[in-house]
Write an enzyme that holds these catalytic residues in place. Structure first.
Site, PDB file in Angstrom:
ATOM      1  N   SER A   1      56.626  16.597  12.780  1.00  0.00           N
ATOM      2  CA  SER A   1      57.934  16.060  13.011  1.00  0.00           C
ATOM      3  C   SER A   1      58.769  17.238  12.539  1.00  0.00           C
ATOM      4  O   SER A   1      58.314  18.042  11.904  1.00  0.00           O
ATOM      5  CB  SER A   1      58.274  14.903  12.464  1.00  0.00           C
ATOM      6  OG  SER A   1      59.536  14.585  12.040  1.00  0.00           O
TER       7      SER A   1
ATOM      8  N   TYR B   1      57.786  10.056   4.287  1.00  0.00           N
ATOM      9  CA  TYR B   1      57.819  10.493   5.626  1.00  0.00           C
ATOM     10  C   TYR B   1      57.695  12.098   5.575  1.00  0.00           C
ATOM     11  O   TYR B   1      56.712  12.740   6.170  1.00  0.00           O
ATOM     12  CB  TYR B   1      58.610   9.958   6.439  1.00  0.00           C
ATOM     13  CG  TYR B   1      58.535  10.174   7.948  1.00  0.00           C
ATOM     14  CD1 TYR B   1      57.879   9.526   8.897  1.00  0.00           C
ATOM     15  CD2 TYR B   1      59.065  11.241   8.850  1.00  0.00           C
ATOM     16  CE1 TYR B   1      57.624   9.593  10.341  1.00  0.00           C
ATOM     17  CE2 TYR B   1      59.074  11.181   9.966  1.00  0.00           C
ATOM     18  CZ  TYR B   1      58.297  10.748  10.747  1.00  0.00           C
ATOM     19  OH  TYR B   1      58.106  11.212  12.109  1.00  0.00           O
TER      20      TYR B   1
HETATM   21  P1  NAD Z   1      55.685   4.087  17.935  1.00  0.00           P
HETATM   22  O1  NAD Z   1      56.145   3.317  16.884  1.00  0.00           O
HETATM   23  O2  NAD Z   1      56.276   3.996  19.284  1.00  0.00           O
HETATM   24  O3  NAD Z   1      54.218   4.304  17.854  1.00  0.00           O
HETATM   25  C1  NAD Z   1      53.544   4.536  16.774  1.00  0.00           C
HETATM   26  C2  NAD Z   1      51.880   4.126  17.306  1.00  0.00           C
HETATM   27  O4  NAD Z   1      51.324   4.137  15.998  1.00  0.00           O
HETATM   28  C3  NAD Z   1      51.865   2.450  17.877  1.00  0.00           C
HETATM   29  O5  NAD Z   1      50.919   2.846  18.797  1.00  0.00           O
HETATM   30  C4  NAD Z   1      51.238   1.778  16.585  1.00  0.00           C
HETATM   31  O6  NAD Z   1      50.557   0.753  17.147  1.00  0.00           O
HETATM   32  C5  NAD Z   1      50.491   2.657  15.859  1.00  0.00           C
HETATM   33  N1  NAD Z   1      49.996   2.591  14.455  1.00  0.00           N
HETATM   34  C6  NAD Z   1      50.936   2.316  13.601  1.00  0.00           C
HETATM   35  N2  NAD Z   1      50.413   1.810  12.482  1.00  0.00           N
HETATM   36  C7  NAD Z   1      48.981   1.961  12.809  1.00  0.00           C
HETATM   37  C8  NAD Z   1      47.853   1.925  12.089  1.00  0.00           C
HETATM   38  N3  NAD Z   1      47.766   1.612  10.798  1.00  0.00           N
HETATM   39  N4  NAD Z   1      46.579   1.998  12.779  1.00  0.00           N
HETATM   40  C9  NAD Z   1      46.654   2.410  14.006  1.00  0.00           C
HETATM   41  N5  NAD Z   1      47.743   2.528  14.589  1.00  0.00           N
HETATM   42  C10 NAD Z   1      48.799   2.443  13.913  1.00  0.00           C
HETATM   43  O7  NAD Z   1      56.195   5.630  17.343  1.00  0.00           O
HETATM   44  P2  NAD Z   1      56.295   6.933  17.966  1.00  0.00           P
HETATM   45  O8  NAD Z   1      57.598   7.159  17.632  1.00  0.00           O
HETATM   46  O9  NAD Z   1      55.663   7.028  19.317  1.00  0.00           O
HETATM   47  O10 NAD Z   1      55.533   7.860  16.857  1.00  0.00           O
HETATM   48  C11 NAD Z   1      54.388   8.537  17.225  1.00  0.00           C
HETATM   49  C12 NAD Z   1      54.228   9.839  16.160  1.00  0.00           C
HETATM   50  O11 NAD Z   1      55.219  10.511  16.504  1.00  0.00           O
HETATM   51  C13 NAD Z   1      54.296   9.484  14.733  1.00  0.00           C
HETATM   52  O12 NAD Z   1      53.635  10.194  13.900  1.00  0.00           O
HETATM   53  C14 NAD Z   1      55.820   9.928  14.408  1.00  0.00           C
HETATM   54  O13 NAD Z   1      56.018  10.017  13.044  1.00  0.00           O
HETATM   55  C15 NAD Z   1      55.912  10.958  15.157  1.00  0.00           C
HETATM   56  N6  NAD Z   1      57.330  11.467  15.422  1.00  0.00           N
HETATM   57  C16 NAD Z   1      58.166  10.564  16.078  1.00  0.00           C
HETATM   58  C17 NAD Z   1      59.534  10.847  16.321  1.00  0.00           C
HETATM   59  C18 NAD Z   1      60.428  10.127  17.306  1.00  0.00           C
HETATM   60  O14 NAD Z   1      61.784  10.492  17.081  1.00  0.00           O
HETATM   61  N7  NAD Z   1      59.940   8.834  17.575  1.00  0.00           N
HETATM   62  C19 NAD Z   1      59.939  12.143  16.011  1.00  0.00           C
HETATM   63  C20 NAD Z   1      59.019  12.940  15.344  1.00  0.00           C
HETATM   64  C21 NAD Z   1      57.685  12.648  15.125  1.00  0.00           C
END
Ligand code: NAD
Length: 261
Positions: free
Chosen positions: A143, A156
């Site tokens: 991130s 985080y």
């Molecule tokens: P999201 O909430 O859409 O998806 C998260 C996924 O993780 C889902 O499939 C959920 O079921 C799974 N998950 C959560 N807890 C779990 C567990 N205990 N075991 C197995 N699976 C689990 O989130 P996203 O925005 O797609 O985020 C994905 C990654 O990207 C994360 O690591 C997040 O930190 C990172 N990220 C997101 C953003 C953003 O702006 N959305 C920015 C930077 C980084």
């Protein structure tokens, strides 16, 4: 189809960025293990859709990323089903927003487990097979918060800085084995994870929803636009290509200029 003979495990791929990455790898011919929580019918629809649309095999592992044994079993399931796990995308992640003195201890532990330790457990399970075959790609969804901080996101930001360090360390350890290890560091991507933190950010900062979107989230991104899940997925596919074989140990921001400031 650059990944026709490859197999991938993508953690947290029932939603958001992970789902887009799993679909993009499948589009390039890779068999995929998808992982994550959600409605069973919706997950099955996504899984079957990947098989139908891209002509690959897709299976779902329900492994909980807080449970080391289940994480190891997810990697073994990929190896048993497809013969190898060549690509590992450590993507599962959650967020929690709170001033540090009110931060629930169990939330801290859960974020460190899912956003950081799960990558360690998946990596230690997958690396021996990658070494034996002399090829591997490990991509960690970090991130912008692996490079810079924001208030009220102590767990985080700590976990994401941690995964950046794990990425560099592992890249050095496996560099001579044809395995690359990199982080992709998105800025704000419009997914359920971002949507869900808006109410808590409204509370923590005393703002309206519109103010959180424009003055907190997009304020950080000079382009004033959200990153898309497909843009992140395209970078993941590139990192799996032969053209990227000398890119390792890096932390690649995709953040509309956020971390340039
Ligand atoms: P999201 O909430 O859409 O998806 C998260 C996924 O993780 C889902 O499939 C959920 O079921 C799974 N998950 C959560 N807890 C779990 C567990 N205990 N075991 C197995 N699976 C689990 O989130 P996203 O925005 O797609 O985020 C994905 C990654 O990207 C994360 O690591 C997040 O930190 C990172 N990220 C997101 C953003 C953003 O702006 N959305 C920015 C930077 C980084």
């Amino acid at each position: 189809m650059i990944l026709r003979s490859r197999s991938a495990v993508v953690t947290g791929s029932t939603s958001g960025i992970g789902l887009a990455i799993a679909r993009a790898l499948a589009k390039e011919g890779a068999n995929v293990v998808i992982n994550g929580f959600g409605d069973a019918g919706a997950i099955e629809k996504e899984r079957a859709g990947i098989e139908r649309e891209f002509g690959v095999k897709a299976i779902h592992s329900p492994a909980d990323m807080t449970k080391p044994r289940e994480i190891e079993e997810m990697v073994r399931l990929g190896e048993r089903t497809f013969g190898s796990v060549d690509i590992l995308v450590n993507n599962a992640g959650i967020q929690f927003v709170s001033p540090v003195e009110d931060f629930p201890v169990e939330k801290w532990d859960q974020i460190i487990a899912i956003n950081l330790s799960s990558a360690f457990h998946a990596i230690r399970a997958a690396v021996p097979g990658m070494k034996a075959r002399g090829w591997g790609r490990i991509i960690n969804t970090a991130s912008a918060h692996s490079l810079v901080a924001s208030p009220f996101k102590s767990a985080y930001v700590a976990a994401k800085h941690g995964i950046a360090g794990l990425t560099k360390t592992l890249a050095l350890e496996v560099a001579t084995h044809g395995i690359t290890v990199n982080c992709i560091s998105p800025g704000y991507v419009w997914t359920p994870l971002v949507e869900k933190q808006i109410p808590d950010t409204m509370k923590a900062r005393g703002l309206t929803k519109e103010q959180v979107i424009n003055d907190v989230l997009l304020e950080a991104q000079p382009t004033k636009q959200f990153v898309t899940v497909d843009q992140v997925a395209a970078l993941a596919v590139f990192l799996c290509s032969d053209a990227a074989s000398q890119i390792t140990g890096t932390n690649l921001p995709m953040d509309g200029g956020w971390t340039a400031e």
